[in-house]
Write a protein that holds these residues in place. Structure first.
Motif, PDB file in Angstrom:
ATOM      1  N   PRO A 185       3.655 -10.720 -11.350  1.00 35.81           N
ATOM      2  CA  PRO A 185       2.927 -10.675 -10.074  1.00 35.81           C
ATOM      3  C   PRO A 185       2.897 -12.055  -9.409  1.00 35.81           C
ATOM      4  O   PRO A 185       2.789 -13.081 -10.091  1.00 35.81           O
ATOM      5  N   VAL A 186       2.996 -12.054  -8.079  1.00 36.55           N
ATOM      6  CA  VAL A 186       2.976 -13.302  -7.321  1.00 36.55           C
ATOM      7  C   VAL A 186       2.128 -13.124  -6.066  1.00 36.55           C
ATOM      8  O   VAL A 186       2.008 -12.024  -5.521  1.00 36.55           O
ATOM      9  N   CYS A 187       1.549 -14.225  -5.618  1.00 33.26           N
ATOM     10  CA  CYS A 187       0.790 -14.203  -4.368  1.00 33.26           C
ATOM     11  C   CYS A 187       0.869 -15.588  -3.735  1.00 33.26           C
ATOM     12  O   CYS A 187       1.369 -16.543  -4.342  1.00 33.26           O
ATOM     13  N   SER A 188       0.356 -15.710  -2.526  1.00 34.28           N
ATOM     14  CA  SER A 188       0.362 -16.992  -1.828  1.00 34.28           C
ATOM     15  C   SER A 188      -0.762 -17.877  -2.369  1.00 34.28           C
ATOM     16  O   SER A 188      -1.789 -17.375  -2.865  1.00 34.28           O
ATOM     17  N   PRO A 189      -0.609 -19.201  -2.301  1.00 35.79           N
ATOM     18  CA  PRO A 189      -1.705 -20.088  -2.720  1.00 35.79           C
ATOM     19  C   PRO A 189      -2.996 -19.821  -1.951  1.00 35.79           C
ATOM     20  O   PRO A 189      -4.085 -19.886  -2.526  1.00 35.79           O
ATOM     21  N   SER A 190      -2.894 -19.512  -0.657  1.00 37.83           N
ATOM     22  CA  SER A 190      -4.103 -19.281   0.135  1.00 37.83           C
ATOM     23  C   SER A 190      -4.849 -18.041  -0.334  1.00 37.83           C
ATOM     24  O   SER A 190      -6.094 -18.034  -0.388  1.00 37.83           O
ATOM     25  N   LEU A 191      -4.119 -16.977  -0.702  1.00 36.91           N
ATOM     26  CA  LEU A 191      -4.773 -15.770  -1.204  1.00 36.91           C
ATOM     27  C   LEU A 191      -5.452 -16.048  -2.530  1.00 36.91           C
ATOM     28  O   LEU A 191      -6.596 -15.621  -2.763  1.00 36.91           O
ATOM     29  N   ARG A 192      -4.779 -16.794  -3.402  1.00 37.27           N
ATOM     30  CA  ARG A 192      -5.381 -17.109  -4.703  1.00 37.27           C
ATOM     31  C   ARG A 192      -6.664 -17.915  -4.533  1.00 37.27           C
ATOM     32  O   ARG A 192      -7.664 -17.661  -5.215  1.00 37.27           O
ATOM     33  N   GLN A 193      -6.664 -18.861  -3.610  1.00 37.97           N
ATOM     34  CA  GLN A 193      -7.844 -19.692  -3.404  1.00 37.97           C
ATOM     35  C   GLN A 193      -8.996 -18.914  -2.770  1.00 37.97           C
ATOM     36  O   GLN A 193     -10.164 -19.270  -2.951  1.00 37.97           O
ATOM     37  N   SER A 194      -8.657 -17.866  -2.033  1.00 36.95           N
ATOM     38  CA  SER A 194      -9.694 -17.124  -1.310  1.00 36.95           C
ATOM     39  C   SER A 194     -10.483 -16.182  -2.206  1.00 36.95           C
ATOM     40  O   SER A 194     -11.528 -15.666  -1.792  1.00 36.95           O
ATOM     41  N   ILE A 195      -9.995 -15.932  -3.422  1.00 32.91           N
ATOM     42  CA  ILE A 195     -10.662 -14.994  -4.328  1.00 32.91           C
ATOM     43  C   ILE A 195     -11.174 -15.772  -5.529  1.00 32.91           C
ATOM     44  O   ILE A 195     -10.397 -16.304  -6.322  1.00 32.91           O
ATOM     45  N   SER A 196     -12.494 -15.845  -5.665  1.00 32.14           N
ATOM     46  CA  SER A 196     -13.112 -16.656  -6.728  1.00 32.14           C
ATOM     47  C   SER A 196     -13.263 -15.826  -8.001  1.00 32.14           C
ATOM     48  O   SER A 196     -14.358 -15.431  -8.395  1.00 32.14           O
ATOM     49  N   VAL A 197     -12.116 -15.543  -8.614  1.00 30.33           N
ATOM     50  CA  VAL A 197     -12.078 -14.806  -9.880  1.00 30.33           C
ATOM     51  C   VAL A 197     -11.232 -15.615 -10.851  1.00 30.33           C
ATOM     52  O   VAL A 197     -10.110 -16.009 -10.528  1.00 30.33           O
ATOM     53  N   ASP A 198     -11.786 -15.908 -12.032  1.00 28.51           N
ATOM     54  CA  ASP A 198     -11.039 -16.709 -13.004  1.00 28.51           C
ATOM     55  C   ASP A 198      -9.987 -15.885 -13.740  1.00 28.51           C
ATOM     56  O   ASP A 198      -8.886 -16.368 -14.011  1.00 28.51           O
ATOM     57  N   ASP A 199     -10.319 -14.647 -14.078  1.00 26.20           N
ATOM     58  CA  ASP A 199      -9.383 -13.794 -14.808  1.00 26.20           C
ATOM     59  C   ASP A 199      -8.328 -13.265 -13.832  1.00 26.20           C
ATOM     60  O   ASP A 199      -8.636 -12.503 -12.916  1.00 26.20           O
ATOM     61  N   GLU A 200      -7.065 -13.672 -14.041  1.00 27.38           N
ATOM     62  CA  GLU A 200      -6.030 -13.305 -13.068  1.00 27.38           C
ATOM     63  C   GLU A 200      -5.678 -11.828 -13.133  1.00 27.38           C
ATOM     64  O   GLU A 200      -5.222 -11.255 -12.147  1.00 27.38           O
ATOM     65  N   VAL A 201      -5.857 -11.172 -14.275  1.00 28.28           N
ATOM     66  CA  VAL A 201      -5.661  -9.728 -14.324  1.00 28.28           C
ATOM     67  C   VAL A 201      -6.722  -9.039 -13.480  1.00 28.28           C
ATOM     68  O   VAL A 201      -6.435  -8.088 -12.736  1.00 28.28           O
ATOM     69  N   GLU A 202      -7.944  -9.532 -13.551  1.00 22.52           N
ATOM     70  CA  GLU A 202      -9.022  -8.978 -12.720  1.00 22.52           C
ATOM     71  C   GLU A 202      -8.742  -9.212 -11.244  1.00 22.52           C
ATOM     72  O   GLU A 202      -9.119  -8.398 -10.387  1.00 22.52           O
ATOM     73  N   GLY A 226      -1.066  -9.632   0.334  1.00 26.21           N
ATOM     74  CA  GLY A 226      -1.420  -9.014  -0.935  1.00 26.21           C
ATOM     75  C   GLY A 226      -0.635  -9.652  -2.062  1.00 26.21           C
ATOM     76  O   GLY A 226      -0.076 -10.742  -1.928  1.00 26.21           O
ATOM     77  N   ILE A 227      -0.589  -8.945  -3.192  1.00 30.74           N
ATOM     78  CA  ILE A 227       0.101  -9.419  -4.383  1.00 30.74           C
ATOM     79  C   ILE A 227       1.335  -8.556  -4.583  1.00 30.74           C
ATOM     80  O   ILE A 227       1.254  -7.325  -4.585  1.00 30.74           O
ATOM     81  N   ALA A 228       2.489  -9.197  -4.740  1.00 25.76           N
ATOM     82  CA  ALA A 228       3.752  -8.479  -4.914  1.00 25.76           C
ATOM     83  C   ALA A 228       4.226  -8.614  -6.352  1.00 25.76           C
ATOM     84  O   ALA A 228       3.810  -9.517  -7.080  1.00 25.76           O
ATOM     85  N   MET A 229       5.114  -7.707  -6.748  1.00 21.57           N
ATOM     86  CA  MET A 229       5.774  -7.838  -8.039  1.00 21.57           C
ATOM     87  C   MET A 229       6.994  -8.723  -7.835  1.00 21.57           C
ATOM     88  O   MET A 229       8.000  -8.300  -7.273  1.00 21.57           O
ATOM     89  N   GLY A 230       6.883  -9.976  -8.260  1.00 15.21           N
ATOM     90  CA  GLY A 230       7.974 -10.919  -8.091  1.00 15.21           C
ATOM     91  C   GLY A 230       9.105 -10.655  -9.074  1.00 15.21           C
ATOM     92  O   GLY A 230       8.860 -10.278 -10.224  1.00 15.21           O
TER      93      GLY A 230
END
Length: 321
Positions: free
Chosen positions: A167-184, A236-240
Protein backbone atom coordinates in the motif's frame (compact mmCIF):
# COMPACT_ATOMS: atom_id res chain seq x y z
CA UNK A 1 16.05 -15.79 -64.91
CA UNK A 2 14.81 -12.99 -62.70
CA UNK A 3 11.81 -13.26 -60.42
CA UNK A 4 8.63 -11.59 -61.63
CA UNK A 5 7.35 -10.01 -58.42
CA UNK A 6 4.88 -7.26 -57.58
CA UNK A 7 6.18 -4.36 -55.45
CA UNK A 8 7.36 -6.24 -52.36
CA UNK A 9 6.16 -3.65 -49.86
CA UNK A 10 2.59 -4.05 -51.17
CA UNK A 11 2.78 -7.73 -50.24
CA UNK A 12 3.51 -6.77 -46.64
CA UNK A 13 0.52 -4.43 -46.62
CA UNK A 14 -1.73 -7.11 -48.11
CA UNK A 15 -0.56 -9.76 -45.61
CA UNK A 16 -1.30 -7.51 -42.62
CA UNK A 17 -4.73 -6.44 -43.93
CA UNK A 18 -5.70 -10.03 -44.79
CA UNK A 19 -4.58 -11.35 -41.40
CA UNK A 20 -6.25 -8.58 -39.40
CA UNK A 21 -9.31 -8.11 -41.63
CA UNK A 22 -9.00 -4.35 -41.50
CA UNK A 23 -7.06 -1.58 -43.23
CA UNK A 24 -7.10 0.42 -39.99
CA UNK A 25 -5.67 -2.40 -37.86
CA UNK A 26 -3.06 -3.10 -40.50
CA UNK A 27 -2.13 0.59 -40.54
CA UNK A 28 -1.81 0.59 -36.74
CA UNK A 29 0.48 -2.44 -36.86
CA UNK A 30 2.76 -1.10 -39.59
CA UNK A 31 2.59 2.51 -38.32
CA UNK A 32 1.28 4.13 -41.48
CA UNK A 33 -2.12 5.58 -42.39
CA UNK A 34 -5.13 3.49 -43.49
CA UNK A 35 -5.06 5.51 -46.73
CA UNK A 36 -1.50 4.32 -47.40
CA UNK A 37 -2.63 0.72 -46.83
CA UNK A 38 -5.54 1.19 -49.24
CA UNK A 39 -3.36 2.78 -51.95
CA UNK A 40 -0.71 0.06 -51.56
CA UNK A 41 -3.23 -2.74 -51.95
CA UNK A 42 -4.81 -0.97 -54.91
CA UNK A 43 -1.35 -0.90 -56.50
CA UNK A 44 -0.99 -4.64 -55.84
CA UNK A 45 -4.45 -5.39 -57.29
CA UNK A 46 -3.64 -3.35 -60.40
CA UNK A 47 -0.37 -5.25 -60.84
CA UNK A 48 -2.12 -8.61 -60.39
CA UNK A 49 -5.11 -7.66 -62.49
CA UNK A 50 -7.61 -8.94 -59.93
CA UNK A 51 -9.35 -7.78 -56.76
CA UNK A 52 -8.12 -9.17 -53.44
CA UNK A 53 -10.72 -7.59 -51.14
CA UNK A 54 -14.42 -6.86 -51.20
CA UNK A 55 -14.85 -3.37 -49.73
CA UNK A 56 -18.41 -3.17 -48.46
CA UNK A 57 -20.47 -1.26 -45.89
CA UNK A 58 -20.09 -4.15 -43.45
CA UNK A 59 -16.31 -4.14 -43.65
CA UNK A 60 -13.49 -5.84 -45.49
CA UNK A 61 -13.58 -9.41 -46.78
CA UNK A 62 -11.20 -11.35 -48.98
CA UNK A 63 -12.25 -12.32 -52.48
CA UNK A 64 -11.66 -15.95 -53.55
CA UNK A 65 -8.42 -14.77 -55.16
CA UNK A 66 -7.42 -13.03 -51.96
CA UNK A 67 -8.19 -16.10 -49.86
CA UNK A 68 -5.96 -18.22 -52.09
CA UNK A 69 -3.17 -15.63 -52.18
CA UNK A 70 -3.01 -14.65 -48.48
CA UNK A 71 -1.51 -17.87 -46.98
CA UNK A 72 1.05 -18.08 -49.78
CA UNK A 73 2.15 -14.49 -49.25
CA UNK A 74 2.32 -14.99 -45.48
CA UNK A 75 4.46 -18.10 -45.91
CA UNK A 76 6.79 -16.32 -48.34
CA UNK A 77 7.24 -13.30 -46.06
CA UNK A 78 7.84 -15.61 -43.10
CA UNK A 79 10.61 -17.37 -45.06
CA UNK A 80 12.22 -14.00 -45.88
CA UNK A 81 11.98 -12.83 -42.26
CA UNK A 82 13.49 -16.08 -41.00
CA UNK A 83 16.33 -15.96 -43.52
CA UNK A 84 17.12 -12.40 -42.50
CA UNK A 85 17.15 -13.29 -38.78
CA UNK A 86 19.50 -16.22 -39.42
CA UNK A 87 21.97 -14.30 -41.54
CA UNK A 88 25.37 -14.91 -39.87
CA UNK A 89 27.62 -12.04 -38.93
CA UNK A 90 24.96 -9.33 -39.24
CA UNK A 91 25.82 -6.23 -37.21
CA UNK A 92 23.40 -4.57 -34.79
CA UNK A 93 22.54 -1.64 -37.04
CA UNK A 94 18.91 -2.35 -37.80
CA UNK A 95 15.53 -1.62 -36.26
CA UNK A 96 14.16 -3.00 -33.00
CA UNK A 97 10.40 -3.00 -32.41
CA UNK A 98 9.20 -3.66 -28.86
CA UNK A 99 5.57 -4.16 -27.87
CA UNK A 100 5.20 -3.27 -24.20
CA UNK A 101 2.54 -3.35 -21.52
CA UNK A 102 1.60 0.35 -21.48
CA UNK A 103 2.17 1.16 -17.80
CA UNK A 104 5.56 -0.57 -17.86
CA UNK A 105 6.47 1.47 -20.95
CA UNK A 106 5.37 4.74 -19.35
CA UNK A 107 6.71 4.27 -15.85
CA UNK A 108 9.85 2.19 -16.39
CA UNK A 109 11.01 1.63 -19.97
CA UNK A 110 10.66 4.98 -21.71
CA UNK A 111 12.38 7.04 -18.96
CA UNK A 112 15.44 4.76 -19.25
CA UNK A 113 15.50 4.15 -22.98
CA UNK A 114 17.94 6.98 -23.66
CA UNK A 115 20.59 4.89 -21.91
CA UNK A 116 20.10 2.14 -24.48
CA UNK A 117 20.14 4.53 -27.45
CA UNK A 118 23.30 6.19 -26.13
CA UNK A 119 25.02 2.79 -25.98
CA UNK A 120 23.71 1.64 -29.38
CA UNK A 121 22.94 4.74 -31.48
CA UNK A 122 22.67 2.71 -34.72
CA UNK A 123 19.68 0.70 -33.46
CA UNK A 124 16.37 2.39 -34.30
CA UNK A 125 13.86 1.66 -31.54
CA UNK A 126 10.07 1.63 -31.82
CA UNK A 127 7.87 1.23 -28.73
CA UNK A 128 4.31 0.02 -29.37
CA UNK A 129 1.81 0.05 -26.48
CA UNK A 130 -1.29 -1.10 -28.33
CA UNK A 131 -3.01 -4.14 -26.86
CA UNK A 132 -3.31 -6.24 -30.00
CA UNK A 133 -2.04 -9.80 -29.97
CA UNK A 134 1.53 -10.08 -31.27
CA UNK A 135 1.92 -12.66 -34.03
CA UNK A 136 5.67 -13.35 -34.28
CA UNK A 137 7.36 -12.72 -36.69
CA UNK A 138 4.87 -11.41 -39.26
CA UNK A 139 3.46 -8.64 -37.05
CA UNK A 140 6.70 -6.69 -37.39
CA UNK A 141 7.35 -6.89 -33.63
CA UNK A 142 10.67 -8.27 -32.42
CA UNK A 143 10.01 -8.51 -28.69
CA UNK A 144 7.09 -8.07 -26.32
CA UNK A 145 7.06 -7.11 -22.65
CA UNK A 146 4.07 -8.63 -20.91
CA UNK A 147 2.71 -8.85 -17.39
CA UNK A 148 1.66 -12.40 -16.53
CA UNK A 149 1.73 -15.21 -14.02
CA UNK A 150 3.73 -17.78 -16.00
CA UNK A 151 5.32 -18.38 -19.42
CA UNK A 152 3.08 -19.63 -22.20
CA UNK A 153 4.07 -22.18 -24.79
CA UNK A 154 5.12 -21.25 -28.29
CA UNK A 155 7.64 -18.48 -27.57
CA UNK A 156 10.75 -17.90 -25.50
CA UNK A 157 10.00 -16.14 -22.20
CA UNK A 158 12.60 -14.38 -20.03
CA UNK A 159 11.48 -13.25 -16.58
CA UNK A 160 12.44 -9.61 -16.17
CA UNK A 161 11.22 -8.80 -12.68
CA UNK A 162 8.56 -10.13 -10.30
CA UNK A 163 5.97 -7.67 -9.08
CA UNK A 164 5.93 -6.72 -5.40
CA UNK A 165 2.85 -5.05 -3.91
CA UNK A 166 2.54 -2.67 -0.96
CA UNK A 167 0.00 0.00 0.00
CA UNK A 168 1.13 3.55 -0.80
CA UNK A 169 -0.18 7.04 -0.16
CA UNK A 170 0.96 10.65 -0.42
CA UNK A 171 2.98 12.22 2.42
CA UNK A 172 0.21 14.80 2.93
CA UNK A 173 -2.44 12.10 3.40
CA UNK A 174 -0.25 10.23 5.87
CA UNK A 175 0.34 13.39 7.90
CA UNK A 176 -3.35 14.27 7.93
CA UNK A 177 -4.35 11.06 9.75
CA UNK A 178 -3.09 10.81 13.33
CA UNK A 179 -2.97 7.02 13.57
CA UNK A 180 0.23 5.23 14.58
CA UNK A 181 -0.78 1.75 13.42
CA UNK A 182 -0.45 1.82 9.62
CA UNK A 183 -2.75 -1.17 9.15
CA UNK A 184 -5.39 0.75 11.09
CA UNK A 185 -4.70 3.69 8.80
CA UNK A 186 -6.27 1.69 5.95
CA UNK A 187 -9.65 2.17 7.57
CA UNK A 188 -9.29 5.96 7.72
CA UNK A 189 -8.88 6.77 4.03
CA UNK A 190 -10.46 5.59 0.79
CA UNK A 191 -8.80 2.57 -0.81
CA UNK A 192 -8.16 3.02 -4.53
CA UNK A 193 -9.08 -0.18 -6.40
CA UNK A 194 -7.97 -1.11 -9.93
CA UNK A 195 -10.84 -2.93 -11.59
CA UNK A 196 -8.79 -4.52 -14.37
CA UNK A 197 -6.25 -6.51 -12.33
CA UNK A 198 -6.65 -9.79 -10.47
CA UNK A 199 -4.39 -9.05 -7.53
CA UNK A 200 -5.66 -5.96 -5.77
CA UNK A 201 -6.74 -5.18 -2.22
CA UNK A 202 -8.61 -8.41 -1.57
CA UNK A 203 -5.55 -10.50 -2.46
CA UNK A 204 -3.30 -8.31 -0.29
CA UNK A 205 -5.57 -8.58 2.76
CA UNK A 206 -5.76 -12.36 2.31
CA UNK A 207 -1.98 -12.69 1.93
CA UNK A 208 -1.39 -10.63 5.09
CA UNK A 209 -4.12 -12.40 7.03
CA UNK A 210 -5.82 -9.09 7.76
CA UNK A 211 -9.54 -8.41 7.66
CA UNK A 212 -10.52 -5.56 5.30
CA UNK A 213 -11.88 -2.41 6.98
CA UNK A 214 -15.52 -2.87 7.84
CA UNK A 215 -16.32 0.71 6.83
CA UNK A 216 -14.22 0.75 3.67
CA UNK A 217 -14.56 3.76 1.42
CA UNK A 218 -13.46 3.03 -2.11
CA UNK A 219 -12.42 4.77 -5.30
CA UNK A 220 -12.35 2.58 -8.41
CA UNK A 221 -10.22 3.21 -11.49
CA UNK A 222 -9.39 1.04 -14.48
CA UNK A 223 -5.60 1.43 -14.72
CA UNK A 224 -2.61 0.95 -12.43
CA UNK A 225 -1.27 4.36 -13.47
CA UNK A 226 -4.46 6.17 -12.47
CA UNK A 227 -4.38 4.47 -9.07
CA UNK A 228 -0.84 5.70 -8.45
CA UNK A 229 -1.68 9.21 -9.62
CA UNK A 230 -4.78 9.26 -7.43
CA UNK A 231 -2.68 8.28 -4.42
CA UNK A 232 -0.11 11.00 -5.18
CA UNK A 233 -2.93 13.55 -5.26
CA UNK A 234 -4.07 12.50 -1.80
CA UNK A 235 -7.33 10.89 -2.95
CA UNK A 236 -6.70 7.70 -1.02
CA UNK A 237 -4.40 4.72 -0.58
CA UNK A 238 -3.44 2.66 -3.64
CA UNK A 239 -1.92 -0.78 -4.00
CA UNK A 240 1.56 0.12 -5.20
CA UNK A 241 3.30 -2.23 -7.63
CA UNK A 242 7.06 -2.44 -7.77
CA UNK A 243 9.03 -1.75 -9.94
CA UNK A 244 6.47 0.66 -11.43
CA UNK A 245 6.34 2.87 -8.31
CA UNK A 246 10.05 2.77 -7.47
CA UNK A 247 10.70 6.26 -8.82
CA UNK A 248 7.73 7.69 -6.93
CA UNK A 249 9.08 6.20 -3.69
CA UNK A 250 12.60 7.54 -4.29
CA UNK A 251 11.23 11.00 -5.14
CA UNK A 252 9.08 10.97 -2.00
CA UNK A 253 5.81 11.57 -3.84
CA UNK A 254 4.54 8.24 -2.46
CA UNK A 255 5.17 6.52 0.87
CA UNK A 256 4.96 2.83 1.66
CA UNK A 257 2.58 2.02 4.49
CA UNK A 258 1.70 -1.27 6.20
CA UNK A 259 4.83 -2.77 4.62
CA UNK A 260 6.97 -4.54 3.79
CA UNK A 261 6.09 -5.27 0.18
CA UNK A 262 4.99 -8.84 -0.55
CA UNK A 263 5.41 -10.87 -3.78
CA UNK A 264 2.56 -10.87 -6.26
CA UNK A 265 1.71 -13.80 -8.51
CA UNK A 266 2.65 -11.75 -11.57
CA UNK A 267 5.94 -10.82 -13.20
CA UNK A 268 7.03 -8.84 -16.21
CA UNK A 269 8.40 -11.05 -19.01
CA UNK A 270 10.38 -10.43 -22.18
CA UNK A 271 8.79 -12.53 -24.93
CA UNK A 272 9.92 -13.43 -28.42
CA UNK A 273 10.74 -16.34 -30.66
CA UNK A 274 14.03 -18.11 -30.07
CA UNK A 275 15.02 -16.99 -33.54
CA UNK A 276 14.39 -13.37 -32.57
CA UNK A 277 16.68 -13.69 -29.57
CA UNK A 278 19.47 -14.71 -31.97
CA UNK A 279 19.41 -11.26 -33.58
CA UNK A 280 22.18 -8.92 -32.39
CA UNK A 281 19.66 -6.12 -31.69
CA UNK A 282 17.49 -8.29 -29.46
CA UNK A 283 20.45 -9.87 -27.68
CA UNK A 284 21.77 -6.42 -26.80
CA UNK A 285 18.33 -5.20 -25.66
CA UNK A 286 17.75 -8.22 -23.44
CA UNK A 287 21.17 -7.88 -21.82
CA UNK A 288 20.61 -4.14 -21.31
CA UNK A 289 17.15 -4.37 -19.75
CA UNK A 290 18.20 -7.16 -17.37
CA UNK A 291 21.22 -5.10 -16.27
CA UNK A 292 19.02 -2.03 -15.71
CA UNK A 293 16.68 -4.04 -13.52
CA UNK A 294 19.62 -5.48 -11.55
CA UNK A 295 20.92 -1.95 -10.98
CA UNK A 296 17.65 -0.93 -9.34
CA UNK A 297 16.59 2.71 -9.18
CA UNK A 298 19.22 5.07 -10.58
CA UNK A 299 18.84 8.79 -11.26
CA UNK A 300 17.06 9.42 -14.53
CA UNK A 301 17.99 12.13 -16.98
CA UNK A 302 15.87 15.30 -16.47
CA UNK A 303 13.04 15.34 -18.96
CA UNK A 304 13.70 19.01 -19.79
CA UNK A 305 17.44 18.66 -20.34
CA UNK A 306 18.84 19.72 -23.69
CA UNK A 307 20.08 16.35 -24.86
CA UNK A 308 20.26 14.93 -28.41
CA UNK A 309 17.00 13.36 -29.50
CA UNK A 310 17.34 9.56 -29.61
CA UNK A 311 16.05 7.57 -32.58
CA UNK A 312 12.79 6.51 -30.94
CA UNK A 313 9.33 6.27 -32.44
CA UNK A 314 6.81 6.02 -29.56
CA UNK A 315 3.45 4.71 -30.75
CA UNK A 316 0.17 5.28 -28.94
CA UNK A 317 1.78 5.80 -25.53
CA UNK A 318 -1.02 6.01 -22.98
CA UNK A 319 -1.83 5.27 -19.36
CA UNK A 320 -3.73 2.06 -19.87
CA UNK A 321 -2.49 -0.98 -17.99
Amino acid sequence: MGFRLPPVNTLRLFEAAARLGSFKLAADEIHITPSAISHGIQTLENWLGTELFHRGPRGLTLTPAGEAYAPEVQAALSILATATERLPGRRATGALSVSSAPTFANRWLLPRLSRFTELYPDIRVTIDTSRHYVDFPTAGIDLAIRRGTAPKSGESWTQLVPEMVVPVCSPSLRQSISVDDEVELLGHAPLIHVTTVREDWRSWFEARGIAPPSNERAIRVDTIQLAAEGAMRGLGIAMGRKPLIDEYLVQGSLLEIAGPAIPADTSYWLVGTQLAFDRPETRLFRAWILQELRNGVRPLAPTTAAVPRPKITPQRLGIAR
